[in-house]
Design a protein around this motif. Structure first.
Motif, mmCIF file in Angstrom:
data_model
loop_
_atom_site.group_PDB
_atom_site.id
_atom_site.type_symbol
_atom_site.label_atom_id
_atom_site.label_comp_id
_atom_site.label_asym_id
_atom_site.label_seq_id
_atom_site.Cartn_x
_atom_site.Cartn_y
_atom_site.Cartn_z
ATOM 1 N N GLY A 330 0.814 -1.211 0.000
ATOM 2 C CA GLY A 330 0.000 0.000 0.000
ATOM 3 C C GLY A 330 0.848 1.261 0.000
ATOM 4 N N MET A 331 0.171 2.400 0.000
ATOM 5 C CA MET A 331 0.842 3.701 -0.069
ATOM 6 C C MET A 331 0.327 4.612 1.035
ATOM 7 S SD MET A 331 0.593 4.601 -4.127
ATOM 8 C CE MET A 331 1.005 3.410 -5.401
ATOM 9 N N SER A 332 1.195 5.445 1.543
ATOM 10 C CA SER A 332 0.774 6.482 2.484
ATOM 11 C C SER A 332 0.096 7.610 1.707
ATOM 12 C CB SER A 332 1.983 7.030 3.241
ATOM 13 O OG SER A 332 2.861 7.702 2.344
ATOM 14 N N GLU A 333 -0.563 8.518 2.416
ATOM 15 C CA GLU A 333 -1.235 9.642 1.753
ATOM 16 C C GLU A 333 -0.236 10.515 1.015
ATOM 17 O OE1 GLU A 333 -3.707 11.849 4.375
ATOM 18 O OE2 GLU A 333 -4.978 10.159 4.919
ATOM 19 N N GLU A 334 0.929 10.726 1.589
ATOM 20 C CA GLU A 334 1.941 11.557 0.944
ATOM 21 C C GLU A 334 2.410 10.935 -0.362
ATOM 22 O OE1 GLU A 334 4.607 14.434 -0.066
ATOM 23 O OE2 GLU A 334 3.003 14.515 1.426
ATOM 24 N N VAL A 335 2.618 9.613 -0.347
ATOM 25 C CA VAL A 335 3.043 8.936 -1.569
ATOM 26 C C VAL A 335 1.940 9.000 -2.620
ATOM 27 C CG1 VAL A 335 3.638 6.680 -2.546
ATOM 28 C CG2 VAL A 335 4.673 7.418 -0.394
ATOM 29 N N GLN A 336 0.685 8.837 -2.208
ATOM 30 C CA GLN A 336 -0.430 8.905 -3.159
ATOM 31 C C GLN A 336 -0.509 10.271 -3.826
ATOM 32 O OE1 GLN A 336 -4.290 6.952 -2.102
ATOM 33 N NE2 GLN A 336 -3.282 6.509 -0.163
ATOM 34 N N ARG A 337 -0.218 11.331 -3.063
ATOM 35 C CA ARG A 337 -0.286 12.682 -3.646
ATOM 36 C C ARG A 337 0.731 12.861 -4.758
ATOM 37 N NH1 ARG A 337 -1.728 14.395 1.693
ATOM 38 N NH2 ARG A 337 0.454 14.563 2.303
ATOM 39 N N ARG A 338 1.838 12.130 -4.687
ATOM 40 C CA ARG A 338 2.897 12.316 -5.677
ATOM 41 C C ARG A 338 3.009 11.143 -6.652
ATOM 42 N NH1 ARG A 338 8.493 13.918 -3.341
ATOM 43 N NH2 ARG A 338 8.696 14.407 -5.552
ATOM 44 N N ALA A 339 2.103 10.178 -6.532
ATOM 45 C CA ALA A 339 2.264 8.921 -7.267
ATOM 46 C C ALA A 339 2.293 9.106 -8.779
ATOM 47 C CB ALA A 339 1.138 7.958 -6.879
ATOM 48 N N PHE A 340 1.574 10.105 -9.317
ATOM 49 C CA PHE A 340 1.499 10.271 -10.762
ATOM 50 C C PHE A 340 2.602 11.176 -11.320
ATOM 51 C CE2 PHE A 340 -3.071 9.373 -9.769
ATOM 52 C CZ PHE A 340 -3.098 8.138 -10.386
ATOM 53 N N GLU A 341 3.445 11.705 -10.461
ATOM 54 C CA GLU A 341 4.527 12.565 -10.938
ATOM 55 C C GLU A 341 5.593 11.720 -11.635
ATOM 56 O OE1 GLU A 341 6.142 14.903 -7.804
ATOM 57 O OE2 GLU A 341 4.190 15.646 -7.124
ATOM 58 N N PRO A 342 6.090 12.185 -12.790
ATOM 59 C CA PRO A 342 7.136 11.406 -13.480
ATOM 60 C C PRO A 342 8.412 11.347 -12.656
ATOM 61 C CG PRO A 342 6.842 13.554 -14.521
ATOM 62 C CD PRO A 342 5.733 13.405 -13.517
ATOM 63 N N PHE A 343 9.022 10.190 -12.656
ATOM 64 C CA PHE A 343 10.298 9.906 -11.974
ATOM 65 C C PHE A 343 10.163 9.857 -10.460
ATOM 66 C CE2 PHE A 343 11.628 11.949 -15.992
ATOM 67 C CZ PHE A 343 12.261 10.851 -16.552
ATOM 68 N N PHE A 344 8.940 9.997 -9.923
ATOM 69 C CA PHE A 344 8.781 9.806 -8.478
ATOM 70 C C PHE A 344 8.696 8.308 -8.209
ATOM 71 C CE2 PHE A 344 5.995 8.990 -4.823
ATOM 72 C CZ PHE A 344 6.750 9.613 -3.839
ATOM 73 N N SER A 345 9.515 7.826 -7.293
ATOM 74 C CA SER A 345 9.549 6.404 -6.995
ATOM 75 C C SER A 345 9.906 6.196 -5.540
ATOM 76 C CB SER A 345 10.577 5.686 -7.899
ATOM 77 O OG SER A 345 10.663 4.314 -7.559
ATOM 78 N N THR A 346 9.290 5.180 -4.944
ATOM 79 C CA THR A 346 9.616 4.808 -3.568
ATOM 80 C C THR A 346 10.503 3.568 -3.529
ATOM 81 O OG1 THR A 346 7.625 3.433 -3.421
ATOM 82 C CG2 THR A 346 7.434 5.731 -2.729
ATOM 83 N N LYS A 347 10.873 3.060 -4.690
ATOM 84 C CA LYS A 347 11.668 1.838 -4.731
ATOM 85 C C LYS A 347 13.103 2.147 -4.323
ATOM 86 C CE LYS A 347 8.744 -0.143 -8.282
ATOM 87 N NZ LYS A 347 7.848 1.014 -8.399
ATOM 88 N N PRO A 348 13.692 1.321 -3.465
ATOM 89 C CA PRO A 348 15.038 1.608 -2.961
ATOM 90 C C PRO A 348 16.092 1.479 -4.045
ATOM 91 C CG PRO A 348 14.332 -0.588 -2.274
ATOM 92 C CD PRO A 348 13.148 0.074 -2.910
ATOM 93 N N GLY A 349 17.117 2.304 -3.912
ATOM 94 C CA GLY A 349 18.269 2.189 -4.799
ATOM 95 C C GLY A 349 18.014 2.628 -6.218
ATOM 96 N N GLY A 350 16.894 3.302 -6.471
ATOM 97 C CA GLY A 350 16.615 3.749 -7.832
ATOM 98 C C GLY A 350 16.493 2.611 -8.821
ATOM 99 N N ARG A 351 15.872 1.494 -8.385
ATOM 100 C CA ARG A 351 15.776 0.323 -9.249
ATOM 101 C C ARG A 351 14.949 0.590 -10.497
ATOM 102 N NH1 ARG A 351 13.109 -3.864 -7.542
ATOM 103 N NH2 ARG A 351 12.072 -2.918 -5.766
ATOM 104 N N ARG A 352 13.992 1.528 -10.395
ATOM 105 C CA ARG A 352 13.169 1.826 -11.563
ATOM 106 C C ARG A 352 13.009 3.336 -11.695
ATOM 107 N NH1 ARG A 352 11.492 -2.790 -13.564
ATOM 108 N NH2 ARG A 352 11.248 -4.582 -12.183
#
Length: 524
Positions: A330-352
């Motif tokens: 799942g996602m926190s509210e903060e992550v959801q607010r930014r989820a559609f922004e290009p190049f925003f990612s929560t994946k560690p190490g910049g895997r994607r």
């Protein structure tokens, strides 16, 4: 609102007392008397009569007046009604006991008529004033709650507007960056080509130029993705059955999930939408990859297709809704607010690169639809894509016998590399292509009665369903469809020679231009 009429309930076991009080109030038209002889029915009578004041005799043989007062006070809907205790005993101790039980006043039987009427009016006015105060407070609370709800709605609307403006601004910025980036890449690739021509005999330099050229190609793909987010990519929409197209991608989706569980379901009538099938498939796989990254190895991705109205819009189900629900973190509210922004990612190490949701956002918006994200930390994520539904295009023109809609080809091939090449070539011919990695998937698509014009199938495939089975199914469910066989083992099909001879057959390996020619001839 109080209308100056007060309803008086007298509870007394002696009817003569009721007659006496009635006579005392006979000249008081604003005081309406109701008599109750059975004190055990006090609560029921009070609720039925709705009195402004209740008078209770303290000394009754079966029920004590004090018990009656306590019972009335314990009922939440009756507790505010003023209670006057009646007694022929003027003892201070009796009065104190009555007040402790909940009475508001004390009358010794019987006061003067004028005093009785004055006391009843005073208590009635106080009671109605309390009711009006409470009603005003409730109305104020309701008004404040409505104001708060409206304030929240406005805040949500402003937040949505701000989010839309932000995404539009990011889209314009992204489009400009992608445009300039492509120009830079064009400059780089031009000089790389010159270097390759100048040093074509130098293998080391050629290898370096090739490595640099691969970097240019990767940069071009990123620029194309940026343009997709900015809704600037060229689309070639055609009317497609979304559920069938999705099922034809089942093998590719399963590959992306890498062993995680998959459920695909469709509800209601066939869901048709005007979409670019290639870009639709790419975006679905992007979202599937996001879901796979969010889930553990035992995760489940549920994909459903149905008809629905847009979120928050009342009316008929005029959109095709594609929902992908995972069982990930799942996602926190903060992550959801930014989820559609290009190049925003929560994946560690910049895997994607973090372009999955942003690409889907751009594709859905460019296709005239809407995308919605619902998630909660620890409870998974649901991505819903809404596309305007379209009605089925006409099958056959009665005058010319020529199909007005885009022709549809079902490609059935278990070798992924071979299937991908065939699908790509046929799509470049302007055809709508469904694909299946095995006979079972293809059989399910055929049995749906989809408007398939040609079944292009391998003959020998793993599983119980072979090419000949698909031809028989097409004859039953799609009598107007043509069948084109392909096989590298024609000698091993002696038992099916008659059926194969009655149908076009491409011998593997076949040339792509030969395949295209045969397909076009069959569709003509």
């Amino acid at each position: 609102m109080y209308n100056n009429t007060s309803r008086i309930l007298l509870i007394d076991d002696h009817r003569i007392n009721a007659e006496l009080v009635a006579g005392m109030l006979d000249q008081e038209p604003d005081l309406v008397l109701e008599y109750l002889q059975e004190p055990g029915d006090a609560v029921r009578a009070a609720r039925s009569f709705a009195p402004s004041v209740i008078m209770v005799d303290l000394h009754m043989p079966v029920f004590s007046g004090l018990d009656v007062i306590r019972t009335l006070k314990e009922a939440p809907d009756l507790a505010q009604i003023p209670l006057i205790m009646l007694s022929s005993n003027d003892s201070p101790q009796v009065k104190a006991t009555g007040f402790a039980a909940g009475a508001m006043d004390y009358l010794v039987k019987w006061p003067d008529r004028i005093e009785l009427a004055a006391r009843l009016r005073a208590h009635a006015r106080a009671y109605h004033a309390t009711l009006e105060r409470d009603q005003a407070m409730q109305a104020l609370a309701a008004s404040q709650a409505a104001l708060l709800d409206r304030t929240r709605e406005l805040a949500d609307a402003q937040a949505s507007l701000h989010e839309a403006q932000k995404m539009e601004a990011i889209g314009q910025l992204t489009s400009g960056i992608a445009h300039d980036f492509n120009n830079v890449l064009q400059l780089i690739t031009g000089h790389l080509q010159l270097l390759r021509m100048m040093h074509k005999q130098d293998e080391k330099t050629v290898r370096r130029v090739e490595a640099a050229s691969e970097g240019v190609r990767r940069g071009a793909r990123i620029a194309a993705q940026l343009l997709a987010f900015a809704r600037r990519q060229p689309l070639q929409p055609m009317t497609i059955p979304v559920d069938a197209h999705l099922r034809s991608m089942q093998a590719a989706i399963a590959d992306v999930l890498a062993g995680r569980r998959l459920s695909i379901a469709s509800h209601g009538d066939a869901a048709l939408a005007a979409l670019d099938p290639v870009q639709f498939g790419k975006n679905v796989l992007h979202l599937v990859q996001n879901a796979a990254d969010a889930m553990g190895e035992d995760g489940l991705l549920s994909i459903t297709v149905d008809r629905a109205p847009l979120p928050g819009v009342e009316g008929e189900a005029d959109h095709v809704r594609l929902r992908l629900r995972d069982t990930g973190a799942g996602m926190s509210e903060e992550v959801q607010r930014r989820a559609f922004e290009p190049f925003f990612s929560t994946k560690p190490g910049g895997r994607r690169a973090g372009l999955g949701l942003s690409l889907a956002f751009g594709f859905v918006k460019q296709s005239g639809g809407q995308i919605e994200l619902a998630s909660e930390s620890g409870s998974g994520t649901t991505v819903s894509l809404y596309f305007p539904a379209v009605s089925a295009a006409p099958e056959v023109s009665p005058d010319t016998g020529v199909r007005d809609r885009t022709r549809t080809v079902l490609v059935v091939e278990d070798e992924a590399a071979v299937r991908d090449v065939c699908v790509e070539v046929l799509r470049k011919q302007g055809l709508y292509v469904l694909e299946a990695a095995d006979g079972e998937t293809a059989l399910g698509l055929i049995r749906q009665g989809l408007p398939i014009d040609l079944v292009f199938t391998d003959i020998v495939m793993p599983g119980a369903v072979k090419g000949q089975d698909l031809a028989r199914a097409a004859a039953e469910h799609l009598p107007q469809a043509k069948v084109l066989f392909a096989s590298g083992f024609p000698a091993g099909m002696s038992d099916q020679t008659g059926q194969v001879q009655r149908t076009q057959l491409l011998h593997k390996p076949y040339r792509l231009d030969e395949m295209t020619r045969v397909v076009q001839e069959l569709l003509a």
